[in-house]
Scaffold this active site. Structure first.
Site, PDB file in Angstrom:
ATOM      1  N   LYS A   1       0.905  -1.417   0.050  1.00  0.00           N
ATOM      2  CA  LYS A   1      -0.171   0.075   0.011  1.00  0.00           C
ATOM      3  C   LYS A   1       0.958   1.317  -0.103  1.00  0.00           C
ATOM      4  O   LYS A   1       1.755   1.529   0.796  1.00  0.00           O
ATOM      5  CB  LYS A   1      -0.852   0.065   1.420  1.00  0.00           C
ATOM      6  CG  LYS A   1      -2.377   0.558   0.912  1.00  0.00           C
ATOM      7  CD  LYS A   1      -2.916   0.283   2.398  1.00  0.00           C
ATOM      8  CE  LYS A   1      -4.668   0.614   2.272  1.00  0.00           C
ATOM      9  NZ  LYS A   1      -5.034   0.775   3.524  1.00  0.00           N
TER      10      LYS A   1
HETATM   11  C1  E4P Z   1      -8.254   1.501   3.435  1.00  0.00           C
HETATM   12  O1  E4P Z   1      -7.551   0.704   2.969  1.00  0.00           O
HETATM   13  C2  E4P Z   1      -8.048   2.261   4.887  1.00  0.00           C
HETATM   14  O2  E4P Z   1      -7.411   1.320   5.711  1.00  0.00           O
HETATM   15  C3  E4P Z   1      -9.567   2.456   5.468  1.00  0.00           C
HETATM   16  O3  E4P Z   1     -10.506   2.125   4.674  1.00  0.00           O
HETATM   17  C4  E4P Z   1      -9.292   4.041   6.323  1.00  0.00           C
HETATM   18  O4  E4P Z   1     -10.649   4.114   6.631  1.00  0.00           O
HETATM   19  P1  E4P Z   1     -10.961   5.223   7.982  1.00  0.00           P
HETATM   20  O5  E4P Z   1     -11.504   6.329   7.235  1.00  0.00           O
HETATM   21  O6  E4P Z   1     -12.373   4.597   8.746  1.00  0.00           O
HETATM   22  O7  E4P Z   1      -9.720   5.320   8.715  1.00  0.00           O
END
Ligand code: E4P
Length: 218
Positions: free
Chosen positions: A83
Site C-alpha cells: 500500500k
Molecule cells: C483503507 O484501506 C483504509 O485502511 C481505511 O478504509 C481507512 O478508513 P477510515 O477512514 O475508517 O480510517
C-alpha cells in the site's frame, strides 16, 4: 464484488474468514498500531489465514525508501500487496514496483485526477476513501462511481477498493456502482448479514412449527 476486511485484528479476520466471506484484507499504519504486535509478525499471521490479497502499507515518504520497504515487505508472503500513499514519490514507486511484478494499492485517494494518476502508474488497486469524504460534507460514493466509470472507459487494469466504509449503505452503493471490492471494518461487515424482517420471519416460522406440535426433524 469482493469483500475485504479493513482491520489488522487477528480474531476479527479469523472469524470473518471462517464465515467464508473474506476475499482479502487491508491494513494501514493506524490499524497495525492498535494491535500491539510487530508489523512483520502480524502481516505474516494474516497472510497465513487469508487466501487473497493482504495490503501492508509503507511508511517511507520518498521513492527510494518506499521501494526498499516495499521489496522487503513483499518478501514476507506471496499474497502481500504494497500500500502506497497517493503522492508524486509514491507514484514513482508504484511504477517501479509494477514493473517488478509487485502488486500495489494506492491509498488516500480523494479525487478523480488522483485516481487517474494511480491507474496510469500501474496500481493494481486504487482506494477512494468514502467515509472521510462524507465527513467533510461531500459525497464519497460519487468518487467511487467516477473511478469505476473511468477504469471502464479507459480500460485500466486497476481495481477499485471502496475504502473508509462506515455503514451498510456504503456497501449497498458500492455494489450498485460496480466497485470491484469493498473493504469493510468488522462491525459493518457483520451487519451485512442482518435484516429485521429476516429475524422476524425466522422466529415466526419456528413459532408456527412449534404450535403445530411438529417436533424435532431428527
Ligand atoms: C483503507 O484501506 C483504509 O485502511 C481505511 O478504509 C481507512 O478508513 P477510515 O477512514 O475508517 O480510517
Amino acid at each position: 464484488m469482493k469483500f475485504f476486511i479493513d482491520t489488522a485484528n487477528i480474531e476479527q479476520i479469523q472469524e470473518v474468514n471462517d464465515l467464508g466471506l473474506l476475499d482479502g484484507v487491508t491494513t494501514n499504519p493506524s490499524l497495525i498500531a492498535k494491535e500491539k504486535k510487530g508489523f512483520r509478525e502480524l502481516i505474516e499471521e494474516i497472510c497465513g489465514i487469508v487466501d487473497g490479497p493482504v495490503s501492508a502499507e509503507v511508511i517511507a515518504q520518498d521513492c527510494d525508501g518506499m521501494l526498499k520497504e516495499a521489496r522487503h515487505v513483499a518478501g514476507w508472503a506471496d499474497n502481500i500487496v504494497i500500500k502506497i500513499p497517493m503522492c508524486p514519490e509514491g507514484m514513482k514507486a508504484v511504477k517501479t514496483l509494477t514493473a517488478e511484478g509487485i502488486r500495489t494499492n494506492v491509498t488516500l485517494i480523494f479525487s478523480l485526477p488522483q485516481a487517474l494518476i494511480a491507474c496510469k502508474a500501474g496500481a493494481s488497486f486504487i482506494s477512494p476513501f468514502i467515509g472521510r469524504i462524507d465527513d467533510i460534507g461531500y459525497d464519497g460514493m460519487e468518487l467511487v462511481g467516477d473511478c469505476v466509470d473511468m477504469i471502464n472507459e479507459f480500460c485500466f487494469d486497476s481495481e477499485v477498493i471502496s475504502a473508509s466504509v462506515r455503514h451498510v449503505q456504503h456497501v449497498v452503493q458500492a455494489i450498485q456502482l460496480g466497485s470491484h471490492i469493498a473493504t469493510v471494518p468488522y462491525a459493518p461487515l457483520l451487519k451485512l448479514f442482518k435484516h429485521p424482517l429476516t429475524d422476524i420471519g425466522n422466529s415466526n416460522f419456528l413459532k408456527d412449527w412449534e404450535n403445530a406440535g411438529l417436533g424435532d426433524i431428527l
